[in-house]
Write a protein that holds these residues in place. Structure first.
Motif, PDB file in Angstrom:
ATOM      1  N   LEU A   1      49.741  -5.460  26.035  1.00 18.38           N
ATOM      2  CA  LEU A   1      48.468  -4.894  25.721  1.00 18.38           C
ATOM      3  C   LEU A   1      48.313  -3.421  26.082  1.00 18.38           C
ATOM      4  CD1 LEU A   1      46.241  -7.570  26.558  1.00 18.38           C
ATOM      5  CD2 LEU A   1      46.871  -6.829  24.307  1.00 18.38           C
ATOM      6  N   LEU A   2      48.731  -3.034  27.207  1.00 17.35           N
ATOM      7  CA  LEU A   2      48.623  -1.782  27.884  1.00 17.35           C
ATOM      8  C   LEU A   2      49.480  -0.804  27.225  1.00 17.35           C
ATOM      9  CD1 LEU A   2      48.727  -2.695  31.817  1.00 17.35           C
ATOM     10  CD2 LEU A   2      46.802  -2.153  30.271  1.00 17.35           C
ATOM     11  N   PHE A   3      50.498  -1.420  26.847  1.00 17.48           N
ATOM     12  CA  PHE A   3      51.585  -0.560  26.009  1.00 17.48           C
ATOM     13  C   PHE A   3      50.910  -0.068  24.723  1.00 17.48           C
ATOM     14  CE2 PHE A   3      55.173   0.022  22.805  1.00 17.48           C
ATOM     15  CZ  PHE A   3      55.807   0.947  23.609  1.00 17.48           C
ATOM     16  N   VAL A   4      50.238  -0.974  23.873  1.00 18.13           N
ATOM     17  CA  VAL A   4      49.585  -0.783  22.862  1.00 18.13           C
ATOM     18  C   VAL A   4      48.308   0.073  22.827  1.00 18.13           C
ATOM     19  CG1 VAL A   4      48.285  -1.957  20.912  1.00 18.13           C
ATOM     20  CG2 VAL A   4      50.234  -3.085  21.780  1.00 18.13           C
ATOM     21  N   LEU A   5      47.572  -0.155  23.915  1.00 17.91           N
ATOM     22  CA  LEU A   5      46.318   0.693  24.110  1.00 17.91           C
ATOM     23  C   LEU A   5      46.683   2.096  24.456  1.00 17.91           C
ATOM     24  CD1 LEU A   5      44.355  -1.479  26.464  1.00 17.91           C
ATOM     25  CD2 LEU A   5      43.743  -1.185  24.327  1.00 17.91           C
ATOM     26  N   GLY A   6      47.941   2.480  25.128  1.00 20.09           N
ATOM     27  CA  GLY A   6      48.226   3.706  25.334  1.00 20.09           C
ATOM     28  C   GLY A   6      47.562   4.520  26.257  1.00 20.09           C
ATOM     29  N   ARG A   7      47.943   5.633  26.695  1.00 20.84           N
ATOM     30  CA  ARG A   7      47.459   6.527  27.748  1.00 20.84           C
ATOM     31  C   ARG A   7      45.746   6.842  27.790  1.00 20.84           C
ATOM     32  NH1 ARG A   7      52.274  10.818  29.898  1.00 20.84           N
ATOM     33  NH2 ARG A   7      54.023   9.315  29.527  1.00 20.84           N
ATOM     34  N   ARG A   8      45.223   6.500  26.649  1.00 25.28           N
ATOM     35  CA  ARG A   8      43.923   7.056  26.466  1.00 25.28           C
ATOM     36  C   ARG A   8      42.960   5.860  27.062  1.00 25.28           C
ATOM     37  NH1 ARG A   8      43.400  10.288  20.602  1.00 25.28           N
ATOM     38  NH2 ARG A   8      45.011  11.751  21.174  1.00 25.28           N
TER      39      ARG A   8
ATOM     40  N   LYS B   1      43.854   6.278  41.286  1.00 25.61           N
ATOM     41  CA  LYS B   1      42.602   6.904  40.441  1.00 25.61           C
ATOM     42  C   LYS B   1      42.878   8.342  40.160  1.00 25.61           C
ATOM     43  CE  LYS B   1      37.706   7.268  40.614  1.00 25.61           C
ATOM     44  NZ  LYS B   1      36.424   7.338  41.194  1.00 25.61           N
ATOM     45  N   GLY B   2      42.689   8.684  38.831  1.00 31.12           N
ATOM     46  CA  GLY B   2      42.888  10.082  38.424  1.00 31.12           C
ATOM     47  C   GLY B   2      44.194  10.289  37.939  1.00 31.12           C
ATOM     48  N   ASP B   3      45.240   9.611  38.279  1.00 29.53           N
ATOM     49  CA  ASP B   3      46.672   9.952  37.896  1.00 29.53           C
ATOM     50  C   ASP B   3      46.641   9.972  36.558  1.00 29.53           C
ATOM     51  OD1 ASP B   3      49.557   9.390  37.329  1.00 29.53           O
ATOM     52  OD2 ASP B   3      49.782   9.661  39.452  1.00 29.53           O
ATOM     53  N   GLU B   4      47.662  10.917  35.880  1.00 33.65           N
ATOM     54  CA  GLU B   4      47.630  11.321  34.516  1.00 33.65           C
ATOM     55  C   GLU B   4      48.454  10.130  33.883  1.00 33.65           C
ATOM     56  OE1 GLU B   4      51.173  14.208  34.628  1.00 33.65           O
ATOM     57  OE2 GLU B   4      49.382  15.093  33.953  1.00 33.65           O
ATOM     58  N   ARG B   5      49.032   9.204  34.722  1.00 33.59           N
ATOM     59  CA  ARG B   5      49.915   8.125  33.825  1.00 33.59           C
ATOM     60  C   ARG B   5      49.551   7.002  34.574  1.00 33.59           C
ATOM     61  NH1 ARG B   5      55.471   8.670  35.547  1.00 33.59           N
ATOM     62  NH2 ARG B   5      56.229   7.744  33.496  1.00 33.59           N
ATOM     63  N   PHE B   6      48.146   6.675  34.940  1.00 39.37           N
ATOM     64  CA  PHE B   6      47.641   5.566  35.446  1.00 39.37           C
ATOM     65  C   PHE B   6      47.961   4.094  34.674  1.00 39.37           C
ATOM     66  CE2 PHE B   6      44.107   2.430  35.997  1.00 39.37           C
ATOM     67  CZ  PHE B   6      43.945   2.553  37.134  1.00 39.37           C
ATOM     68  N   VAL B   7      47.701   4.571  33.200  1.00 42.91           N
ATOM     69  CA  VAL B   7      48.223   3.412  32.393  1.00 42.91           C
ATOM     70  C   VAL B   7      49.655   2.903  32.544  1.00 42.91           C
ATOM     71  CG1 VAL B   7      48.307   2.435  29.978  1.00 42.91           C
ATOM     72  CG2 VAL B   7      46.270   4.076  30.673  1.00 42.91           C
TER      73      VAL B   7
ATOM     74  N   VAL C   1      42.121  -1.024  31.807  1.00 41.73           N
ATOM     75  CA  VAL C   1      43.411  -1.158  32.305  1.00 41.73           C
ATOM     76  C   VAL C   1      43.618  -2.028  33.545  1.00 41.73           C
ATOM     77  CG1 VAL C   1      45.495  -0.011  33.013  1.00 41.73           C
ATOM     78  CG2 VAL C   1      44.315   0.870  31.351  1.00 41.73           C
ATOM     79  N   THR C   2      42.823  -1.706  34.405  1.00 38.83           N
ATOM     80  CA  THR C   2      42.804  -2.443  35.777  1.00 38.83           C
ATOM     81  C   THR C   2      42.385  -3.963  35.568  1.00 38.83           C
ATOM     82  OG1 THR C   2      42.207  -0.536  36.969  1.00 38.83           O
ATOM     83  CG2 THR C   2      42.173  -2.679  38.071  1.00 38.83           C
TER      84      THR C   2
END
Length: 634
Positions: A18-25, A107-113, A31-32
């Motif tokens: 699911l997280l892979f499909v949702l992507g970084r946005r 929190k705030g990391d650009e690669r959080f997802v 995500v959590t």
């Protein structure tokens, strides 16, 4: 519920997809929520499975056809035993809390997802390994666990230290994986199966389809090869060097690796395949010796380290040594018991250290900390509980499990291993309370701006700390006189009695506790009251010993000069041969052909005088060659 055990690894796998499909946005909260709820669902199912196994005993394996190779049909599936039912609950519980803690830490990391993707895949891999019914399936998930650790240790890949640590972890553990792979293949050739049940039956009957080695020697060989895999994954000497460097990854990764996934996999594998090891006294001796060396070696290194995470990391290496040593002296229950309790208090110590690091803007040097109890009382209390559990102070969890290991070593008749265990226990109590006193007591030694902005972490980070602190306090009771050693009876259900349960020695708890208190007392005198000056000791008569410990006994340097540099120079020599000799010959032939063709190209120009000149020159060359052949004109 046992037949639904496949749901446990499925939940984190679905979260990963699911997280892979949702992507970084995707929003951080979404995500959590996905990752935490998936892990929580896996934990709930694990508890139901654990309850059913406790009531009805282990279930039969659930298998399905995967592929056919020749006449052999390879099956995959899952199996629930008392051991892996316990492991499912421990892994999912710790993972859920680490996932929750990561919400604020990352929190705030650009690669959080991406971070949560990797975490979810990591947990799926470990859970898949735990319920695997055969060694080939174990190896598949074993390698997937290694891949996830590589991705997570090197998560901040733009930092050279993180990238180097990830490569080091991947390469060093591969050495062990080669041994494991060879052992699995030898077992398959000898038994015709990868299944635990089939392998155990063949080992018990000593019926192997090979004749180039005796059955006893073969069992010893494959046991040691499988153990080499565990040496790599569980960071045992001499393949321990990757684990402290893995601290370059985010702190939640450190907690997950050290408590519930990567390093737990090696000890779990030896425990799961213990009938193989129990059939060879030689293999057990090797395991006990390696475990004892690792326990004392890492404990001595931990005495002088100044990075808060590295101290806790060397503590993990040492405690894993305890577990391995326990398996080597056939204290099977004690080892598994310590694996469980260690997961709780080690996750607690890492997450508490992460709370400190987060509050101090990612400063990890305990020499620039101090007085943080005033700013972070929840973190301070929970770290103290974790430190007491690790030190083995009653009634905390580590007291019960470490006492069982020391008892097993004493009952085995190996006095040296028992003494090593006591010395390591003293060192453990000293170095963890050195961290505690330097971090939470006294005056702050860093810059004023950092002190002014330091504050207690929010509930998303402190709730996991409190829950783990509770488990660090009560989990030891699961195998204590209070519960009539319920965990031992649970793990040994179905006739899995490996080594007689040693009679409890009345003086053992007192000796173990006094040794731990002595370590705490020395740390108190050196780092709290300053009655003993640590700098004077380090720069005085103990300087050579201090340097040995501080420089990790120069193991990395030895590897660098004895292995890395020779391999590099061999590589350079081979590169020279390949580039200038092999490729040089190929290029010479090519260039010769090219030059010859070019000459013929300009020779064929249609001019009679050119042809005549070439004819004459050719005749002269042939004449000269003929004269040379006959020795000239006499």
């Amino acid at each position: 519920m046992v037949e639904y055990a496949w749901l446990v690894p499925l939940f984190p796998l679905v979260a990963y997809l699911l997280l892979f499909v949702l992507g970084r946005r995707a929003q951080e909260g979404v995500v959590t929520a996905i990752a935490v709820l998936a892990s929580l669902a896996a934990f709930v199912v694990s508890l139901m499975i654990l309850s059913e196994v406790q009531a009805n005993g282990p279930g039969a394996p659930y298998m399905f056809h995967w592929l056919t190779v020749g006449s052999y049909t390879l099956s995959m599936g899952y199996e629930v035993t008392a051991l892996n039912a316990m492991m499912l609950a421990v892994v999912t519980f710790v993972s859920t809390l680490v996932f929750l803690f990561s919400k604020s830490y990352m929190k705030g990391d650009e690669r959080f997802v991406v971070f949560y993707q990797y975490l979810s895949l990591f947990v799926f891999s470990m859970l898949g390994l735990v319920i695997s019914p055969n060694l080939l399936q174990v190896y598949i998930f074993w390698e997937l666990v290694g891949l996830c650790s590589f991705l997570l240790v090197g998560f901040w890949y733009y930092k050279p230290e993180a990238a180097a640590a990830a490569k080091k972890a991947f390469i060093v553990t591969r050495i062990g994986d080669v041994g494991l792979f060879i052992g699995i293949m030898l077992l398959f050739v000898a038994t015709g199966t990868f299944d635990y049940a089939g392998v155990f039956q063949a080992v018990e009957s000593k019926n192997f389809a090979i004749d180039w080695i005796s059955p006893e020697a073969f069992i010893t060989l494959v046991a040691i090869l499988i153990f080499i895999g565990a040496i790599g994954k569980s960071a045992q000497f001499p393949l321990h060097t990757w684990l402290p460097d893995a601290m370059e990854g985010p702190t939640p990764v450190s907690a997950l690796i050290h408590a519930a996934t990567m390093v737990a996999a090696g000890v779990y594998l030896v425990a799961r395949a213990f009938p193989i090891f129990a059939a060879s006294e030689t293999a057990l001796t090797v395991i006990a010796v390696i475990g004892g060396i690792t326990a004392i070696f890492a404990a001595l290194i931990g005495l002088t380290q100044n990075d808060i995470k590295r101290v806790v990391a060397y503590s993990t290496v040492s405690q894993l040594g305890y577990m391995v040593m326990a398996l080597g002296v056939s204290a099977y229950v004690a080892s598994v018991f310590h694996l469980m309790t260690h997961a709780f208090f080690k996750a607690l110590l890492f997450l508490a250290a992460g709370s400190v690091i987060h509050a101090l803007h990612h400063n990890q040097d305990i020499r620039s900390m101090g007085g943080l109890w005033k700013k972070m009382p929840v973190t301070g209390w929970t770290f103290l509980i974790g430190a007491l559990a690790l030190s083995g102070i009653p009634p905390f969890a580590g007291f019960w499990s470490k006492d069982e290991i020391l008892l097993g070593a004493y009952a085995s008749g190996n006095t040296l291993l028992f003494v090593i265990g006591l010395i390591a226990a003293f060192c453990t109590a000293f170095y963890i309370f050195r961290v505690f006193f330097m971090t939470f007591t006294g005056e702050f030694r860093g810059d004023k701006d950092t002190w002014d902005h330091a504050h207690e972490s929010g509930p998303v980070m402190t709730i996991p700390l409190v829950l783990l602190a509770i488990m660090a306090l009560v989990s030891g009771l699961f195998n204590s006189p209070v519960t009539d050693y319920a965990l031992a009876d649970f793990l040994q259900a179905g006739g899995l009695h490996y080594g007689a349960h040693p009679e409890h020695v009345s003086w053992m708890p007192y000796v173990a506790t006094l040794v731990a208190l002595a370590g705490i007392g020395l740390a108190y005198l050196m780092y709290k009251t300053k009655s003993i000056n640590p700098e004077r000791l380090a720069n005085g008569a103990l300087r050579p010993l201090y340097n040995l410990s501080y420089n990790k006994f120069y193991v990395d340097e030895i590897y660098h000069y004895a292995i890395v540099l020779p391999v590099v120079w061999i590589g350079r020599i081979l590169n020279f041969i390949d580039k200038w000799i092999v490729d040089g010959i190929v290029r010479l032939v090519g260039q010769g052909t090219y030059v010859g063709a070019l000459g013929l190209k300009y020779a064929q120009n249609g001019q009679v005088q050119t042809y005549g000149l070439i004819t004459v020159l050719g005749a002269v060359v042939l004449l000269g060659a003929a004269m040379y052949a006959i020795g000239g004109v006499r």
